[in-house]
Motif scaffolding. Structure first.
Motif, PDB file in Angstrom:
ATOM      1  N   UNK A  29      12.107  30.359  -5.822  1.00  0.00           N
ATOM      2  CA  UNK A  29      12.098  31.058  -7.097  1.00  0.00           C
ATOM      3  C   UNK A  29      13.408  31.804  -7.283  1.00  0.00           C
ATOM      4  N   UNK A  30      13.898  31.852  -8.507  1.00  0.00           N
ATOM      5  CA  UNK A  30      15.070  32.660  -8.799  1.00  0.00           C
ATOM      6  C   UNK A  30      14.846  34.092  -8.365  1.00  0.00           C
ATOM      7  N   UNK A  31      15.919  34.736  -7.967  1.00  0.00           N
ATOM      8  CA  UNK A  31      15.845  36.061  -7.348  1.00  0.00           C
ATOM      9  C   UNK A  31      15.708  37.182  -8.373  1.00  0.00           C
ATOM     10  N   UNK A  32      14.843  38.155  -8.076  1.00  0.00           N
ATOM     11  CA  UNK A  32      14.726  39.401  -8.837  1.00  0.00           C
ATOM     12  C   UNK A  32      14.514  39.116 -10.327  1.00  0.00           C
ATOM     13  N   UNK A  33      15.448  39.583 -11.185  1.00  0.00           N
ATOM     14  CA  UNK A  33      15.302  39.411 -12.630  1.00  0.00           C
ATOM     15  C   UNK A  33      15.385  37.934 -13.016  1.00  0.00           C
ATOM     16  N   UNK A  34      15.934  37.107 -12.145  1.00  0.00           N
ATOM     17  CA  UNK A  34      16.027  35.671 -12.408  1.00  0.00           C
ATOM     18  C   UNK A  34      14.718  34.921 -12.229  1.00  0.00           C
ATOM     19  N   UNK A  35      13.674  35.606 -11.746  1.00  0.00           N
ATOM     20  CA  UNK A  35      12.385  34.931 -11.558  1.00  0.00           C
ATOM     21  C   UNK A  35      11.828  34.474 -12.905  1.00  0.00           C
ATOM     22  N   UNK A  53       1.889  23.704  -0.971  1.00  0.00           N
ATOM     23  CA  UNK A  53       3.180  24.059  -1.559  1.00  0.00           C
ATOM     24  C   UNK A  53       3.640  25.396  -0.980  1.00  0.00           C
ATOM     25  N   UNK A  54       4.893  25.469  -0.568  1.00  0.00           N
ATOM     26  CA  UNK A  54       5.459  26.678   0.037  1.00  0.00           C
ATOM     27  C   UNK A  54       6.378  27.351  -0.971  1.00  0.00           C
ATOM     28  N   UNK A  55       6.174  28.649  -1.175  1.00  0.00           N
ATOM     29  CA  UNK A  55       6.958  29.418  -2.142  1.00  0.00           C
ATOM     30  C   UNK A  55       7.905  30.337  -1.395  1.00  0.00           C
ATOM     31  N   UNK A  56       9.210  30.216  -1.667  1.00  0.00           N
ATOM     32  CA  UNK A  56      10.221  31.066  -1.028  1.00  0.00           C
ATOM     33  C   UNK A  56      10.959  31.894  -2.078  1.00  0.00           C
ATOM     34  N   UNK A  57      11.292  33.108  -1.709  1.00  0.00           N
ATOM     35  CA  UNK A  57      12.060  33.993  -2.591  1.00  0.00           C
ATOM     36  C   UNK A  57      12.512  35.205  -1.802  1.00  0.00           C
ATOM     37  N   UNK A  58      13.399  35.983  -2.401  1.00  0.00           N
ATOM     38  CA  UNK A  58      13.698  37.309  -1.851  1.00  0.00           C
ATOM     39  C   UNK A  58      12.973  38.318  -2.735  1.00  0.00           C
ATOM     40  N   UNK A  59      13.688  39.212  -3.416  1.00  0.00           N
ATOM     41  CA  UNK A  59      13.002  40.192  -4.257  1.00  0.00           C
ATOM     42  C   UNK A  59      12.241  39.467  -5.358  1.00  0.00           C
ATOM     43  N   UNK A  78       6.328  32.271   1.599  1.00  0.00           N
ATOM     44  CA  UNK A  78       7.182  32.390   2.782  1.00  0.00           C
ATOM     45  C   UNK A  78       8.453  33.148   2.386  1.00  0.00           C
ATOM     46  N   UNK A  79       8.316  34.439   2.080  1.00  0.00           N
ATOM     47  CA  UNK A  79       9.434  35.207   1.532  1.00  0.00           C
ATOM     48  C   UNK A  79      10.475  35.605   2.569  1.00  0.00           C
ATOM     49  N   UNK A  80      11.675  35.890   2.078  1.00  0.00           N
ATOM     50  CA  UNK A  80      12.773  36.403   2.904  1.00  0.00           C
ATOM     51  C   UNK A  80      12.919  37.909   2.645  1.00  0.00           C
ATOM     52  N   UNK A  81      12.097  38.424   1.748  1.00  0.00           N
ATOM     53  CA  UNK A  81      12.025  39.851   1.445  1.00  0.00           C
ATOM     54  C   UNK A  81      10.582  40.127   1.058  1.00  0.00           C
TER      55      UNK A  81
END
Length: 440
Positions: A29-35, A53-59, A78-81
Protein backbone atom coordinates in the motif's frame (compact mmCIF):
# COMPACT_ATOMS: atom_id res chain seq x y z
CA UNK A 1 -0.56 4.33 -28.90
CA UNK A 2 -0.37 7.83 -27.38
CA UNK A 3 -0.48 8.33 -23.64
CA UNK A 4 -4.04 9.67 -23.81
CA UNK A 5 -5.25 6.41 -25.33
CA UNK A 6 -3.24 4.39 -22.78
CA UNK A 7 -4.91 6.44 -20.05
CA UNK A 8 -8.39 5.71 -21.35
CA UNK A 9 -7.76 1.97 -21.64
CA UNK A 10 -6.57 1.78 -17.99
CA UNK A 11 -9.60 3.49 -16.40
CA UNK A 12 -11.85 1.13 -14.46
CA UNK A 13 -14.03 0.86 -11.36
CA UNK A 14 -12.54 0.12 -7.92
CA UNK A 15 -14.21 -3.31 -7.98
CA UNK A 16 -12.69 -4.17 -11.36
CA UNK A 17 -9.26 -2.91 -10.33
CA UNK A 18 -8.99 -5.06 -7.18
CA UNK A 19 -10.30 -8.11 -9.02
CA UNK A 20 -6.80 -8.39 -10.50
CA UNK A 21 -5.33 -9.26 -7.08
CA UNK A 22 -4.68 -13.01 -6.98
CA UNK A 23 -4.50 -15.54 -4.16
CA UNK A 24 -1.16 -15.35 -2.36
CA UNK A 25 -0.23 -11.95 -3.82
CA UNK A 26 1.85 -9.53 -1.76
CA UNK A 27 0.10 -6.16 -1.97
CA UNK A 28 2.05 -3.04 -1.00
CA UNK A 29 0.00 0.00 0.00
CA UNK A 30 1.14 3.55 -0.64
CA UNK A 31 2.71 5.09 2.43
CA UNK A 32 0.92 7.39 4.90
CA UNK A 33 -1.14 10.02 3.00
CA UNK A 34 -0.48 8.04 -0.20
CA UNK A 35 -2.67 5.17 1.02
CA UNK A 36 -5.56 4.80 -1.49
CA UNK A 37 -8.67 4.56 0.68
CA UNK A 38 -11.06 3.85 -2.19
CA UNK A 39 -8.96 0.91 -3.41
CA UNK A 40 -8.37 -0.52 0.09
CA UNK A 41 -12.09 -0.37 0.83
CA UNK A 42 -12.84 -2.15 -2.44
CA UNK A 43 -10.25 -4.83 -1.70
CA UNK A 44 -11.70 -5.50 1.76
CA UNK A 45 -15.23 -5.62 0.32
CA UNK A 46 -13.96 -8.25 -2.15
CA UNK A 47 -12.25 -10.32 0.58
CA UNK A 48 -14.20 -13.51 -0.16
CA UNK A 49 -12.49 -13.67 -3.54
CA UNK A 50 -9.01 -13.96 -2.03
CA UNK A 51 -7.04 -16.47 -0.01
CA UNK A 52 -3.68 -15.76 1.60
CA UNK A 53 -3.16 -12.21 0.35
CA UNK A 54 -0.37 -10.44 2.26
CA UNK A 55 -0.64 -6.69 2.91
CA UNK A 56 2.56 -4.69 3.44
CA UNK A 57 2.95 -1.03 4.38
CA UNK A 58 4.71 1.35 6.72
CA UNK A 59 2.63 4.16 8.25
CA UNK A 60 -1.02 3.41 7.56
CA UNK A 61 -3.64 6.08 8.17
CA UNK A 62 -6.63 4.03 7.04
CA UNK A 63 -8.95 1.70 8.94
CA UNK A 64 -6.76 -1.40 8.61
CA UNK A 65 -9.95 -3.42 8.11
CA UNK A 66 -7.95 -6.16 6.31
CA UNK A 67 -6.41 -7.02 9.72
CA UNK A 68 -9.78 -7.89 11.28
CA UNK A 69 -9.93 -11.38 12.86
CA UNK A 70 -12.78 -12.55 10.63
CA UNK A 71 -10.70 -11.89 7.52
CA UNK A 72 -7.61 -13.86 8.60
CA UNK A 73 -8.13 -16.53 5.92
CA UNK A 74 -8.16 -13.87 3.25
CA UNK A 75 -5.55 -11.33 4.40
CA UNK A 76 -2.42 -11.25 6.55
CA UNK A 77 -1.01 -7.86 7.45
CA UNK A 78 2.78 -7.82 7.40
CA UNK A 79 3.69 -4.20 8.22
CA UNK A 80 7.12 -2.58 8.47
CA UNK A 81 5.63 -0.03 10.89
CA UNK A 82 3.03 -0.93 13.51
CA UNK A 83 0.41 1.75 13.01
CA UNK A 84 -2.51 1.89 15.45
CA UNK A 85 -4.78 0.00 13.05
CA UNK A 86 -2.64 -3.19 13.09
CA UNK A 87 -1.12 -3.25 16.60
CA UNK A 88 -3.81 -5.52 18.02
CA UNK A 89 -3.42 -7.96 15.13
CA UNK A 90 0.35 -8.11 15.74
CA UNK A 91 -0.15 -8.73 19.47
CA UNK A 92 -2.66 -11.48 18.78
CA UNK A 93 -0.40 -13.23 16.28
CA UNK A 94 -2.60 -12.50 13.27
CA UNK A 95 -0.13 -10.07 11.69
CA UNK A 96 3.62 -10.35 11.16
CA UNK A 97 5.86 -7.34 11.84
CA UNK A 98 9.05 -6.74 9.79
CA UNK A 99 11.82 -4.76 11.53
CA UNK A 100 13.76 -2.68 8.99
CA UNK A 101 15.46 0.69 8.60
CA UNK A 102 13.32 2.98 6.45
CA UNK A 103 16.08 3.65 3.89
CA UNK A 104 16.42 -0.10 3.29
CA UNK A 105 12.80 -0.73 2.29
CA UNK A 106 13.10 0.19 -1.42
CA UNK A 107 16.48 -1.54 -1.55
CA UNK A 108 14.90 -4.76 -0.25
CA UNK A 109 12.04 -4.41 -2.75
CA UNK A 110 14.56 -3.93 -5.56
CA UNK A 111 16.54 -7.00 -4.45
CA UNK A 112 13.38 -9.09 -4.17
CA UNK A 113 13.81 -9.68 -0.43
CA UNK A 114 10.56 -7.80 0.06
CA UNK A 115 8.23 -9.29 -2.52
CA UNK A 116 5.87 -6.86 -4.26
CA UNK A 117 3.31 -8.40 -6.61
CA UNK A 118 0.82 -5.53 -6.52
CA UNK A 119 1.15 -1.85 -5.62
CA UNK A 120 -1.92 0.19 -4.71
CA UNK A 121 -1.27 3.89 -4.22
CA UNK A 122 -2.44 7.40 -5.10
CA UNK A 123 -1.21 9.55 -7.99
CA UNK A 124 -2.16 12.93 -9.43
CA UNK A 125 -3.86 13.28 -12.83
CA UNK A 126 -1.33 13.37 -15.69
CA UNK A 127 0.29 16.55 -16.97
CA UNK A 128 0.35 17.51 -20.65
CA UNK A 129 3.08 14.92 -21.28
CA UNK A 130 1.35 12.03 -19.53
CA UNK A 131 3.35 12.18 -16.28
CA UNK A 132 1.73 11.81 -12.86
CA UNK A 133 3.15 12.72 -9.46
CA UNK A 134 3.15 10.47 -6.39
CA UNK A 135 2.36 13.63 -4.45
CA UNK A 136 2.87 13.25 -0.72
CA UNK A 137 4.60 9.87 -0.67
CA UNK A 138 7.56 8.87 -2.81
CA UNK A 139 9.53 6.99 -0.07
CA UNK A 140 9.38 3.25 -0.90
CA UNK A 141 6.32 3.76 -3.13
CA UNK A 142 8.39 4.81 -6.15
CA UNK A 143 10.45 1.61 -6.08
CA UNK A 144 7.36 -0.53 -5.45
CA UNK A 145 5.79 0.98 -8.57
CA UNK A 146 8.88 0.03 -10.59
CA UNK A 147 9.02 -3.51 -9.17
CA UNK A 148 5.37 -4.54 -8.91
CA UNK A 149 3.88 -6.89 -11.47
CA UNK A 150 0.58 -5.02 -11.23
CA UNK A 151 0.18 -1.31 -10.49
CA UNK A 152 -3.27 -0.10 -9.41
CA UNK A 153 -3.67 3.61 -8.69
CA UNK A 154 -6.28 5.89 -7.23
CA UNK A 155 -5.98 9.01 -9.36
CA UNK A 156 -6.89 11.87 -7.05
CA UNK A 157 -7.00 15.49 -8.16
CA UNK A 158 -6.79 16.58 -4.49
CA UNK A 159 -3.27 15.13 -4.21
CA UNK A 160 -0.57 17.81 -4.53
CA UNK A 161 1.72 17.63 -7.55
CA UNK A 162 5.22 17.61 -6.10
CA UNK A 163 8.67 17.86 -7.62
CA UNK A 164 11.24 15.09 -7.38
CA UNK A 165 9.95 12.02 -9.22
CA UNK A 166 7.52 11.44 -12.09
CA UNK A 167 5.48 8.42 -13.14
CA UNK A 168 4.31 7.98 -16.73
CA UNK A 169 0.85 6.73 -17.60
CA UNK A 170 2.47 3.78 -19.40
CA UNK A 171 3.72 2.48 -16.01
CA UNK A 172 0.17 2.11 -14.66
CA UNK A 173 -2.04 -0.93 -15.22
CA UNK A 174 -5.37 0.09 -13.71
CA UNK A 175 -6.60 3.60 -12.91
CA UNK A 176 -9.50 4.44 -10.62
CA UNK A 177 -10.45 8.11 -10.77
CA UNK A 178 -11.50 9.24 -7.28
CA UNK A 179 -11.48 12.81 -6.01
CA UNK A 180 -11.39 12.36 -2.23
CA UNK A 181 -9.96 14.44 0.65
CA UNK A 182 -6.50 13.45 1.85
CA UNK A 183 -5.70 12.05 5.27
CA UNK A 184 -4.71 14.87 7.61
CA UNK A 185 -2.69 14.94 10.84
CA UNK A 186 -3.65 17.88 12.98
CA UNK A 187 -0.90 19.90 14.70
CA UNK A 188 0.00 18.59 18.15
CA UNK A 189 -0.80 20.41 21.36
CA UNK A 190 2.32 22.13 22.71
CA UNK A 191 2.52 22.38 26.50
CA UNK A 192 5.11 23.64 28.96
CA UNK A 193 7.05 20.36 28.80
CA UNK A 194 7.33 20.47 25.00
CA UNK A 195 8.38 24.11 25.11
CA UNK A 196 11.10 23.37 27.68
CA UNK A 197 12.42 20.47 25.59
CA UNK A 198 12.27 22.60 22.45
CA UNK A 199 14.30 25.34 24.12
CA UNK A 200 17.07 22.87 25.01
CA UNK A 201 17.07 21.48 21.44
CA UNK A 202 17.30 24.94 19.92
CA UNK A 203 20.38 25.69 22.04
CA UNK A 204 22.25 23.13 19.90
CA UNK A 205 21.08 24.44 16.52
CA UNK A 206 23.37 26.97 14.84
CA UNK A 207 22.74 29.26 11.90
CA UNK A 208 23.12 27.46 8.55
CA UNK A 209 22.19 24.08 10.04
CA UNK A 210 20.36 21.45 7.99
CA UNK A 211 17.46 19.96 9.95
CA UNK A 212 15.62 16.70 10.19
CA UNK A 213 12.33 17.19 12.04
CA UNK A 214 9.44 14.83 12.62
CA UNK A 215 5.85 15.31 13.67
CA UNK A 216 4.50 16.06 17.14
CA UNK A 217 4.65 18.57 19.96
CA UNK A 218 8.43 18.64 20.37
CA UNK A 219 9.32 19.27 16.69
CA UNK A 220 6.55 21.89 16.56
CA UNK A 221 7.98 23.58 19.68
CA UNK A 222 11.45 23.57 18.14
CA UNK A 223 10.12 25.23 15.00
CA UNK A 224 8.43 27.97 17.04
CA UNK A 225 11.76 28.90 18.64
CA UNK A 226 13.95 29.04 15.54
CA UNK A 227 12.70 32.38 14.28
CA UNK A 228 16.00 34.15 14.96
CA UNK A 229 18.17 31.61 13.11
CA UNK A 230 19.52 32.31 9.65
CA UNK A 231 19.74 30.23 6.48
CA UNK A 232 18.50 26.90 7.82
CA UNK A 233 18.03 23.99 5.44
CA UNK A 234 15.70 20.99 5.42
CA UNK A 235 16.82 17.45 4.63
CA UNK A 236 14.26 15.36 6.48
CA UNK A 237 12.30 12.15 6.29
CA UNK A 238 9.20 14.32 6.42
CA UNK A 239 7.95 17.80 7.20
CA UNK A 240 4.74 18.96 8.84
CA UNK A 241 2.88 22.26 8.94
CA UNK A 242 5.27 24.04 11.31
CA UNK A 243 7.99 24.16 8.68
CA UNK A 244 5.88 26.52 6.58
CA UNK A 245 6.14 29.23 9.25
CA UNK A 246 9.93 29.20 9.13
CA UNK A 247 9.94 29.24 5.35
CA UNK A 248 7.58 32.21 5.21
CA UNK A 249 9.77 34.09 7.72
CA UNK A 250 12.82 33.55 5.50
CA UNK A 251 14.54 31.37 8.11
CA UNK A 252 14.60 28.32 5.82
CA UNK A 253 16.56 29.04 2.67
CA UNK A 254 18.72 25.98 2.03
CA UNK A 255 21.54 28.33 1.02
CA UNK A 256 24.24 26.30 2.76
CA UNK A 257 22.99 22.79 2.02
CA UNK A 258 25.67 20.63 0.46
CA UNK A 259 23.20 18.72 -1.73
CA UNK A 260 19.87 19.97 -3.13
CA UNK A 261 20.80 23.54 -2.32
CA UNK A 262 17.80 25.89 -1.94
CA UNK A 263 15.44 22.89 -1.72
CA UNK A 264 13.48 21.33 1.15
CA UNK A 265 14.22 17.64 0.55
CA UNK A 266 11.88 15.04 2.08
CA UNK A 267 10.61 11.58 1.31
CA UNK A 268 6.99 12.10 2.41
CA UNK A 269 4.59 14.76 3.66
CA UNK A 270 2.09 14.40 6.48
CA UNK A 271 0.12 17.27 7.93
CA UNK A 272 -2.95 19.34 7.08
CA UNK A 273 -4.35 20.65 3.85
CA UNK A 274 -2.25 23.78 4.43
CA UNK A 275 0.91 21.70 4.02
CA UNK A 276 -0.37 19.92 0.93
CA UNK A 277 -1.37 23.21 -0.68
CA UNK A 278 2.08 24.62 0.17
CA UNK A 279 3.83 21.70 -1.53
CA UNK A 280 1.61 21.72 -4.64
CA UNK A 281 3.65 22.78 -7.69
CA UNK A 282 6.27 24.27 -5.33
CA UNK A 283 9.73 23.76 -6.88
CA UNK A 284 11.39 24.41 -3.51
CA UNK A 285 9.86 21.22 -2.08
CA UNK A 286 11.34 17.99 -3.44
CA UNK A 287 9.84 14.63 -2.48
CA UNK A 288 12.35 11.92 -3.30
CA UNK A 289 12.88 8.17 -2.64
CA UNK A 290 13.78 7.17 0.90
CA UNK A 291 16.84 5.18 -0.16
CA UNK A 292 18.26 8.57 -1.15
CA UNK A 293 16.81 10.94 1.46
CA UNK A 294 17.37 8.71 4.50
CA UNK A 295 20.56 6.98 3.45
CA UNK A 296 23.21 7.76 6.09
CA UNK A 297 25.80 8.34 3.35
CA UNK A 298 23.58 11.10 1.93
CA UNK A 299 22.62 12.55 5.32
CA UNK A 300 26.28 12.82 6.35
CA UNK A 301 27.05 15.09 3.41
CA UNK A 302 24.67 17.82 4.57
CA UNK A 303 26.05 21.01 6.11
CA UNK A 304 25.76 21.10 9.93
CA UNK A 305 23.24 18.28 9.96
CA UNK A 306 21.00 18.22 13.06
CA UNK A 307 18.64 15.26 13.52
CA UNK A 308 15.90 15.38 16.17
CA UNK A 309 14.08 12.17 17.07
CA UNK A 310 12.08 10.84 20.00
CA UNK A 311 12.05 7.83 22.32
CA UNK A 312 9.83 5.80 24.59
CA UNK A 313 12.56 4.83 27.04
CA UNK A 314 16.31 4.94 27.71
CA UNK A 315 18.41 3.11 30.25
CA UNK A 316 21.40 4.53 32.09
CA UNK A 317 23.76 3.43 29.29
CA UNK A 318 21.87 5.45 26.70
CA UNK A 319 20.22 2.56 24.88
CA UNK A 320 17.17 3.99 23.12
CA UNK A 321 13.84 2.18 22.89
CA UNK A 322 11.65 4.00 20.39
CA UNK A 323 9.37 1.43 18.75
CA UNK A 324 8.31 -1.06 21.44
CA UNK A 325 6.63 -0.92 24.85
CA UNK A 326 7.98 -4.00 26.55
CA UNK A 327 7.14 -6.93 24.28
CA UNK A 328 4.47 -4.91 22.47
CA UNK A 329 5.34 -3.60 19.00
CA UNK A 330 4.16 0.00 19.12
CA UNK A 331 5.54 1.58 15.93
CA UNK A 332 8.74 0.95 13.94
CA UNK A 333 12.32 2.10 13.69
CA UNK A 334 11.40 4.35 10.75
CA UNK A 335 14.21 6.74 9.92
CA UNK A 336 15.58 7.28 13.41
CA UNK A 337 18.76 5.25 13.02
CA UNK A 338 19.21 6.44 9.41
CA UNK A 339 19.46 10.04 10.59
CA UNK A 340 21.23 9.38 13.89
CA UNK A 341 24.07 7.66 12.04
CA UNK A 342 24.11 10.11 9.15
CA UNK A 343 24.27 13.10 11.50
CA UNK A 344 27.01 11.45 13.55
CA UNK A 345 29.15 11.06 10.42
CA UNK A 346 28.50 14.62 9.23
CA UNK A 347 31.05 17.37 9.75
CA UNK A 348 29.70 19.39 12.70
CA UNK A 349 26.66 17.09 12.77
CA UNK A 350 24.52 16.47 15.86
CA UNK A 351 21.84 13.92 16.64
CA UNK A 352 19.33 14.54 19.40
CA UNK A 353 16.88 12.22 21.13
CA UNK A 354 14.26 14.53 22.63
CA UNK A 355 11.54 13.27 24.98
CA UNK A 356 9.68 14.18 28.16
CA UNK A 357 11.35 12.72 31.24
CA UNK A 358 8.10 10.97 32.13
CA UNK A 359 4.71 9.88 30.91
CA UNK A 360 1.60 10.12 33.05
CA UNK A 361 -0.92 7.28 32.99
CA UNK A 362 -4.66 7.83 33.11
CA UNK A 363 -4.73 6.81 36.76
CA UNK A 364 -2.23 9.58 37.57
CA UNK A 365 0.85 7.37 37.92
CA UNK A 366 4.15 8.85 36.76
CA UNK A 367 6.33 6.54 34.66
CA UNK A 368 9.90 7.64 34.07
CA UNK A 369 11.33 7.37 30.57
CA UNK A 370 14.83 7.18 32.05
CA UNK A 371 15.11 3.80 33.76
CA UNK A 372 17.80 1.58 35.30
CA UNK A 373 16.98 -1.19 32.80
CA UNK A 374 14.82 -1.19 29.71
CA UNK A 375 11.61 -3.19 30.02
CA UNK A 376 11.69 -6.94 29.53
CA UNK A 377 11.19 -7.80 25.88
CA UNK A 378 11.76 -4.25 24.63
CA UNK A 379 13.86 -3.85 21.48
CA UNK A 380 16.79 -1.44 21.36
CA UNK A 381 16.06 0.89 18.46
CA UNK A 382 19.26 2.95 18.60
CA UNK A 383 22.35 1.53 20.26
CA UNK A 384 24.32 3.22 23.02
CA UNK A 385 27.21 3.54 20.56
CA UNK A 386 25.14 5.79 18.28
CA UNK A 387 23.68 8.21 20.81
CA UNK A 388 24.91 11.82 20.83
CA UNK A 389 22.53 13.94 22.96
CA UNK A 390 19.48 13.02 25.03
CA UNK A 391 17.23 15.92 26.00
CA UNK A 392 14.29 16.17 28.41
CA UNK A 393 12.53 19.20 29.85
CA UNK A 394 15.16 19.12 32.61
CA UNK A 395 18.23 19.60 30.42
CA UNK A 396 20.74 18.11 27.99
CA UNK A 397 22.69 14.90 28.60
CA UNK A 398 25.73 14.51 26.38
CA UNK A 399 26.49 10.88 25.49
CA UNK A 400 29.05 10.75 22.70
CA UNK A 401 32.53 9.96 23.99
CA UNK A 402 31.32 9.62 27.58
CA UNK A 403 32.01 6.65 29.85
CA UNK A 404 29.15 4.57 31.19
CA UNK A 405 29.65 6.27 34.54
CA UNK A 406 29.48 9.74 32.97
CA UNK A 407 26.45 8.82 30.90
CA UNK A 408 24.55 7.59 33.93
CA UNK A 409 25.34 10.77 35.87
CA UNK A 410 24.22 12.94 32.97
CA UNK A 411 20.96 11.03 32.58
CA UNK A 412 20.15 11.14 36.29
CA UNK A 413 20.50 14.91 36.13
CA UNK A 414 17.72 15.21 33.50
CA UNK A 415 15.41 12.49 34.90
CA UNK A 416 12.09 13.15 36.60
CA UNK A 417 12.46 14.01 40.27
CA UNK A 418 10.27 11.09 41.34
CA UNK A 419 12.78 8.46 40.15
CA UNK A 420 16.11 10.11 40.89
CA UNK A 421 16.61 8.20 44.15
CA UNK A 422 15.98 4.88 42.39
CA UNK A 423 18.43 5.82 39.64
CA UNK A 424 21.04 6.95 42.19
CA UNK A 425 20.69 3.64 44.01
CA UNK A 426 21.30 1.74 40.77
CA UNK A 427 24.25 4.01 39.99
CA UNK A 428 25.85 3.24 43.38
CA UNK A 429 25.21 -0.49 42.99
CA UNK A 430 26.70 -0.56 39.49
CA UNK A 431 29.66 1.81 39.84
CA UNK A 432 30.42 1.45 43.57
CA UNK A 433 30.22 5.16 44.24
CA UNK A 434 27.57 7.76 44.86
CA UNK A 435 26.66 10.13 42.01
CA UNK A 436 28.14 13.57 42.55
CA UNK A 437 24.78 14.97 43.61
CA UNK A 438 24.74 12.57 46.59
CA UNK A 439 28.24 13.24 47.81
CA UNK A 440 28.54 15.10 51.11
Amino acid sequence: MGWQEQYRTCICTPEEAVSHIKDGDVVFLGHAVGEPKVLVDAMVANAESYHGVIIKHMVSLGSGAYAAPDLKEHFTASPIFASANVRAAIEEGMADFIPMFFHEVPIMIRKGKLKCDVLMTQVTPPDQNGYCSLGTSVDYTFQALKSAGTVIVQMNDQLPRTFGEKVHISELDYIVEASVPLYESKPAVIGETEMAIGKHCVSLIEDQSTLQLGIGGIPDAVVQMLGDRKDLGIHSEMIADGTIQLYEKGVITGRYKTENKWKMTVTFLMGTKKLYDFAHNNPEVEVRPVDYVNHPAVVMRQHRMVAINSAIQTDLMGQIVADTIGKRQFSGVGGQVDFVRGAAMAEDGKSIIAMPSFTQKRDGRILSKIVPFIDEGAAVTTSRNDIDYIITENGVAEMKGKTLRERAKNLIQIAHESVKEELRYEFERRFHEKPFSMRK
